[in-house]
Motif scaffolding. Structure first.
Motif, PDB file in Angstrom:
ATOM      1  N   ASP A 218       8.297  10.466  78.424  1.00 36.87           N
ATOM      2  CA  ASP A 218       6.814   9.807  78.137  1.00 36.87           C
ATOM      3  C   ASP A 218       5.651  10.435  78.855  1.00 36.87           C
ATOM      4  O   ASP A 218       4.784   9.969  78.797  1.00 36.87           O
ATOM      5  N   ARG A 290       3.821   8.142  72.349  1.00 37.13           N
ATOM      6  CA  ARG A 290       4.976   8.610  71.408  1.00 37.13           C
ATOM      7  C   ARG A 290       4.860   7.691  70.244  1.00 37.13           C
ATOM      8  O   ARG A 290       5.249   8.078  69.181  1.00 37.13           O
ATOM      9  N   GLU A 291       4.662   6.343  70.564  1.00 36.54           N
ATOM     10  CA  GLU A 291       4.797   5.560  69.232  1.00 36.54           C
ATOM     11  C   GLU A 291       3.582   5.740  68.226  1.00 36.54           C
ATOM     12  O   GLU A 291       3.636   5.290  67.151  1.00 36.54           O
ATOM     13  N   ALA A 296       8.103   2.891  65.868  1.00 32.62           N
ATOM     14  CA  ALA A 296       9.284   2.093  66.748  1.00 32.62           C
ATOM     15  C   ALA A 296      10.349   1.302  65.432  1.00 32.62           C
ATOM     16  O   ALA A 296       9.989   1.152  64.705  1.00 32.62           O
TER      17      ALA A 296
END
Length: 307
Positions: A218, A290-291, A296
């Protein structure tokens, strides 16, 4: 060259210094625009156009000096086609006999000069083209931003928009700062810079998105550095070859396209810089995660109820 390209350069580690450089360039550009303003060409202001033909190619500097000494102001002199064809632009109202007066002044130096035409150029066409070009640029930016937001994510669209605004202000500000004439050819160059800069930004963005999805870490600065280094060879090759052509145009292309080529040189240099240090680096303060690109996974409630 290959060893340089293969190096892993810490671009994101120097982003604060780059932001300071961008801020300084923007400040200088905005001050120049507000204080000095643009040196608008005949396309926007209107004026008198005189075309003359010499027996032998003249020195343009001496032609300009002769007319300015005689009291003409804001004189622009350039070749028009052949080296013996000279186009003289005067930012003043058209007067009867102005063409004959210009020829008489130029003949006093011993040259053989013939009047081809003398006419008034109105600013109405220039104003119309300027307004239409500005509106077209805004519409194009809006469509591009929607595309980038749909294809990538809205944070990418915001970063690309700020980078394009950054590039346009600096290019236009450079013309205000140095007093270069701003005409329709320069406006066309600004529009071309927008397309070039956006294309370079999209290439970097595409690699960033791909690496975020593939990476298991991340650490966004590390992912951005890897992505920029992977596209660096393409960026240098594209910008370098384009700049070589533009330098040839500046040196050999004549006065007609000189400012056009200068605007593109400034724009490509700034656009290459902004695709790395503005469009990409701005994704960090915009909190790209990243989300944002990988939704998710939703947990299965039925699985949790199983013993």
């Amino acid at each position: 060259m290959q060893s340089f390209i293969n190096r892993q350069i810490d671009f994101m580690g120097k982003r604060r210094l780059a932001f300071m450089a961008s801020g300084l360039m923007l400040l200088v550009s905005i001050v120049a625009l507000l204080v000095q303003g643009l040196n608008l060409g005949l396309d926007f202001t209107g004026g008198t156009l005189v075309e003359v033909r010499y027996a032998t190619a003249p020195a343009l500097a001496s032609v300009r000096e002769t007319l300015e000494t005689a009291g003409f102001q804001d004189v622009a002199v350039q070749t028009f086609g052949a080296s013996t064809e000279v186009l003289i632009r005067l930012q003043q109202a058209f007067e009867a006999g102005v063409g004959d007066r210009v020829v008489e002044l130029l003949n006093q130096g011993g040259a053989s000069v013939e009047l081809v035409r003398a006419e008034f150029v109105g600013a109405q066409v220039g104003d119309q083209l300027r307004d239409q070009s500005g509106m077209g640029m805004l519409v194009a930016l809006g469509i591009v931003m929607l595309y980038v937001a749909f294809r990538f994510q809205y944070k990418f669209a915001l970063g690309a928009l700020l980078a394009l605004i950054h590039d346009v202000i600096i290019v236009v500000g450079a013309f205000a700062l140095f007093g270069f004439e701003f005409d329709l050819t320069v406006l066309a160059a600004v529009l071309a810079v927008i397309g070039y800069s956006l294309n370079d930004t999209i290439v970097v963005y595409d690699r960033i998105r791909e690496n975020i999805r593939k990476s298991r870490i991340d650490d966004m600065p590390a992912i951005f550095n890897e992505s920029i280094n992977q596209t660096l060879s393409r960026t240098l090759a594209t910008s370098g070859t384009t700049l070589l052509v533009l330098l040839a145009l500046v040196l050999l292309g004549g006065d007609m396209i000189h400012n056009f080529a200068v605007a593109l040189i400034i724009g490509i240099g700034i656009g290459t810089f902004s695709s790395i240090y503005v469009a990409s680096a701005l994704l960090l303060p915009l909190k790209l995660q990243r989300e944002d690109l990988i939704p998710a996974r939703k947990e299965d409630p039925e699985a949790e109820e199983l013993p």
